[in-house]
Write a protein that holds these residues in place. Sequence first.
Motif, PDB file in Angstrom:
ATOM      1  N   LEU A 222       0.705  -1.114  -0.018  1.00 17.29           N
ATOM      2  CA  LEU A 222      -0.107   0.028   0.084  1.00 17.29           C
ATOM      3  C   LEU A 222       0.799   1.086   0.104  1.00 17.29           C
ATOM      4  O   LEU A 222       1.730   1.405   0.769  1.00 17.29           O
ATOM      5  CB  LEU A 222      -1.048   0.040   1.295  1.00 17.29           C
TER       6      LEU A 222
ATOM      7  N   SER B 221      -0.613   8.442  -1.354  1.00  8.66           N
ATOM      8  CA  SER B 221      -1.016   9.060  -2.331  1.00  8.66           C
ATOM      9  C   SER B 221      -0.415   9.869  -3.450  1.00  8.66           C
ATOM     10  O   SER B 221      -0.498   9.539  -4.714  1.00  8.66           O
ATOM     11  CB  SER B 221      -2.424   9.848  -2.138  1.00  8.66           C
TER      12      SER B 221
ATOM     13  N   GLU C 115       1.340   6.595  -5.361  1.00 12.12           N
ATOM     14  CA  GLU C 115       0.573   6.031  -6.311  1.00 12.12           C
ATOM     15  C   GLU C 115       0.271   7.017  -7.498  1.00 12.12           C
ATOM     16  O   GLU C 115       0.301   6.324  -8.630  1.00 12.12           O
ATOM     17  CB  GLU C 115      -1.032   6.022  -5.721  1.00 12.12           C
TER      18      GLU C 115
ATOM     19  N   SER D  33      -2.006  -1.420  -3.067  1.00  7.03           N
ATOM     20  CA  SER D  33      -2.273  -0.350  -4.112  1.00  7.03           C
ATOM     21  C   SER D  33      -2.556  -1.401  -5.521  1.00  7.03           C
ATOM     22  O   SER D  33      -1.568  -2.132  -5.828  1.00  7.03           O
ATOM     23  CB  SER D  33      -1.462   0.757  -4.213  1.00  7.03           C
TER      24      SER D  33
ATOM     25  N   ILE E  73      -6.913   3.955  -9.403  1.00  8.78           N
ATOM     26  CA  ILE E  73      -6.185   3.513  -8.288  1.00  8.78           C
ATOM     27  C   ILE E  73      -7.025   2.718  -7.339  1.00  8.78           C
ATOM     28  O   ILE E  73      -7.920   3.653  -6.870  1.00  8.78           O
ATOM     29  CB  ILE E  73      -5.241   4.739  -7.909  1.00  8.78           C
ATOM     30  N   GLU E  74      -6.934   1.615  -7.127  1.00 10.12           N
ATOM     31  CA  GLU E  74      -7.806   0.873  -6.482  1.00 10.12           C
ATOM     32  C   GLU E  74      -6.990   0.047  -5.289  1.00 10.12           C
ATOM     33  O   GLU E  74      -5.631   0.366  -5.191  1.00 10.12           O
ATOM     34  CB  GLU E  74      -8.578  -0.204  -7.326  1.00 10.12           C
ATOM     35  N   ARG E  75      -7.752  -0.873  -4.654  1.00  8.34           N
ATOM     36  CA  ARG E  75      -7.086  -1.798  -3.830  1.00  8.34           C
ATOM     37  C   ARG E  75      -7.047  -3.288  -4.007  1.00  8.34           C
ATOM     38  O   ARG E  75      -8.400  -3.542  -4.682  1.00  8.34           O
ATOM     39  CB  ARG E  75      -7.623  -1.627  -2.215  1.00  8.34           C
TER      40      ARG E  75
END
Length: 234
Positions: free
Chosen positions: A2, A5, A8, A144, A164-166
């Motif tokens: 993860l 931001s 990412e 991420s 951009i997700e999980r």
Amino acid sequence: MLLDSDAESDVAYELCQVVGRSILPYRSSDDDQHYGTAFFFQGGDDPVGESLLTAADLVGTPGGELGLRTSVTEPAGVAPAAVSEVGIVPGWARFPGDGVAVLPTAGLHRLAGDGGWRWRVQPVPAGIAAGPEVVARLGADAGSAFVLAHGVREDGSRPLEVAIERVVRDGDAVRITTELPQGYVGAPVFAVQLDSSGELSPYCLGLVLPGVGEHPVATFDRIRAVLPATPRDI
């Protein structure tokens, strides 16, 4: 893994630069009008190893078409806005049990040559396709995930987008934890992990499968398993 931001955003930008021209919008037949995404994958140094990949559910009926952005063809102004899959030989090979459809690109290159243009793409390379060890490092804690896809706007346009997700892993199952917009099924899913030197390395986990509320991911162990069985030119 993860990321924060800012990191990412940096990864999303870099992926667009490196593999953005691998990705095409797909529309299924006029009867069912399913929208999705397909992407070029280069399985090795041999050009014969190049394939177009998407989700099997998108390509079950004839009459689909691939959209062409101006950045994926040359010279400018020669290629059409879309190409029909009718007449492309060899055509799609569907593997519903794995959720994957594979189109060897020999027919796509012949189609371009006959039309006086060439493909100018950046296939996802085999070197970043996630192996079992990469998938095994995913866990129940969300990491991420980056999905490069052609969404569907209200005016019908199909821009290239990055969501951009999980992503999580539950046993052998890998999934995106939210429902993605229309047009994202079949798109490649990327993640990052630390390499042996402590640097972030991107990996393509696989492709997005249909889902409600969340989306399973067909990981590259499943994709690799069907690539040798794909029909090719003789």
